[in-house]
Design a protein around this motif. Structure first.
Motif, short mmCIF file in Angstrom:
data_model
loop_
_atom_site.label_atom_id
_atom_site.label_comp_id
_atom_site.label_asym_id
_atom_site.label_seq_id
_atom_site.Cartn_x
_atom_site.Cartn_y
_atom_site.Cartn_z
N LYS A 121 45.24 26.46 34.75
CA LYS A 121 45.45 26.79 33.34
C LYS A 121 44.14 27.25 32.69
N VAL A 122 43.06 26.59 33.00
CA VAL A 122 41.75 26.99 32.46
C VAL A 122 41.35 28.35 33.02
N TYR A 123 41.57 28.56 34.32
CA TYR A 123 41.23 29.85 34.93
C TYR A 123 42.04 30.99 34.31
N LEU A 124 43.32 30.76 34.02
CA LEU A 124 44.13 31.78 33.37
C LEU A 124 43.56 32.11 31.99
N ALA A 125 43.19 31.09 31.24
CA ALA A 125 42.63 31.31 29.91
C ALA A 125 41.33 32.11 29.98
N ALA A 126 40.55 31.88 31.04
CA ALA A 126 39.28 32.59 31.22
C ALA A 126 39.47 33.98 31.81
N GLY A 127 40.67 34.28 32.30
CA GLY A 127 40.89 35.56 32.98
C GLY A 127 40.38 35.57 34.40
N ASP A 128 40.18 34.38 34.98
CA ASP A 128 39.70 34.26 36.36
C ASP A 128 40.92 34.09 37.26
N TYR A 129 41.60 35.21 37.50
CA TYR A 129 42.88 35.16 38.20
C TYR A 129 42.75 34.78 39.67
N ARG A 130 41.65 35.13 40.30
CA ARG A 130 41.47 34.74 41.70
C ARG A 130 41.46 33.22 41.83
N ARG A 131 40.70 32.55 40.98
CA ARG A 131 40.65 31.08 41.06
C ARG A 131 41.97 30.45 40.62
N ALA A 132 42.66 31.08 39.66
CA ALA A 132 43.97 30.57 39.25
C ALA A 132 44.94 30.62 40.43
N ALA A 139 38.28 47.11 32.02
CA ALA A 139 38.79 45.75 32.25
C ALA A 139 39.61 45.68 33.53
N VAL A 140 40.32 46.79 33.86
CA VAL A 140 41.06 46.83 35.13
C VAL A 140 40.08 46.71 36.28
N GLU A 141 38.97 47.42 36.16
CA GLU A 141 37.96 47.37 37.22
C GLU A 141 37.36 45.97 37.34
N ARG A 142 37.13 45.32 36.20
CA ARG A 142 36.60 43.94 36.24
C ARG A 142 37.60 43.00 36.90
N LEU A 143 38.89 43.20 36.63
CA LEU A 143 39.91 42.37 37.29
C LEU A 143 39.89 42.61 38.79
N LEU A 199 39.25 39.73 41.64
CA LEU A 199 40.15 39.43 42.75
C LEU A 199 39.50 39.71 44.11
N ALA A 200 38.61 40.71 44.16
CA ALA A 200 38.01 41.11 45.44
C ALA A 200 36.81 40.25 45.83
N TYR A 201 36.09 39.73 44.85
CA TYR A 201 34.85 39.00 45.14
C TYR A 201 35.14 37.68 45.83
N ARG A 202 34.50 37.44 46.96
CA ARG A 202 34.68 36.19 47.70
C ARG A 202 33.40 35.39 47.82
N ASP A 203 32.30 36.06 48.17
CA ASP A 203 31.05 35.34 48.36
C ASP A 203 29.88 36.28 48.13
N ALA A 204 28.67 35.79 48.38
CA ALA A 204 27.47 36.57 48.10
C ALA A 204 27.41 37.86 48.90
N GLN A 205 28.05 37.93 50.04
CA GLN A 205 28.05 39.15 50.85
C GLN A 205 28.64 40.32 50.06
N ASP A 206 29.61 40.03 49.20
CA ASP A 206 30.23 41.09 48.40
C ASP A 206 29.27 41.71 47.40
N LEU A 207 28.20 41.02 47.07
CA LEU A 207 27.22 41.59 46.14
C LEU A 207 26.44 42.74 46.77
N ILE A 208 26.23 42.67 48.07
CA ILE A 208 25.47 43.74 48.73
C ILE A 208 26.37 44.70 49.49
#
Length: 198
Positions: free
Chosen positions: A63-74, A116-120, A124-133
């Motif tokens: 519920k908190v993740y949905l409110a924050a827009g953090d759909y991956r964690r939700a 905002a679509v790109e941020r979503l 959803l795509a980000y998993r770990d630090a490897q995704d940053l590089i």
């Protein structure tokens, strides 16, 4: 005679400190040491709200993740709920989060909020630090289509599982969800029906 008694009560090194004084100091130190954990717990409970002193359940976190827009964690929190307590309800809740992503995407596209679509997409795509590089690619409009296709497929799959387990329960939850969408047409995807008590 008095000098002799005084000499017996002093420490042999000539410091002039009596045994009674030492006993008082030791007693005070022990008393203070016994109260340290109490002071620490009071300080922690005064600083943190009650809800943060204990770990919330999967659905409360979702519920908190949905409110924050953090759909991956939700999604992850609801998937954890399915793993720990599989039921028609838990499958329906997971399905709802997929629908929430779909609804949020539609709202963004309707208002041309492609950033905002790109941020979503990144959320959803980000998993770990490897995704940053080595980031996964995708343009916003393409990302919308890819995400919507996937979440709709997953929603259908999990809704069918919920109905297979207990159609009465899943139907009742969907009626509550439908009423929630009608009450909150502009942002239903950032919360859950009150009746669900997450």
């Amino acid at each position: 005679m008095t000098d002799h008694m005084t000499r017996q009560r002093t420490i042999g090194d000539g410091s002039g400190c009596s045994w009674r004084s030492i006993a008082q100091i030791v007693a005070m130190a022990l008393l203070f040491t016994a109260w340290i954990p109490v002071f620490e717990s009071v300080a922690v409970s005064d600083v943190l709200p009650r809800t943060q002193t204990s770990m919330p359940g999967n659905l409360a976190r979702a519920k908190v993740y949905l409110a924050a827009g953090d759909y991956r964690r939700a999604l992850e929190a609801c998937q954890q709920e399915v793993n720990e307590r599989p039921s028609a309800g838990s499958y329906t809740y997971l399905t709802y989060v997929y629908h929430a992503i779909d609804g949020y995407l539609e709202q963004l596209a309707t208002h041309d909020e492609w950033g905002a679509v790109e941020r979503l997409f990144w959320n959803l795509a980000y998993r770990d630090a490897q995704d940053l590089i080595d980031p996964p690619g995708g343009l916003a409009r393409m990302a919308k289509e890819m995400i919507q296709t996937s979440v709709r497929d997953q929603a259908d799959l999990h809704a069918a599982m919920a109905a297979r387990l207990d159609r009465r329960v899943s139907d009742a939850l969907w009626l509550q969800q439908k009423a929630w969408r009608q009450r909150e047409p502009e942002h239903w995807w950032s919360g859950v029906p009150v009746e669900w008590r997450w």
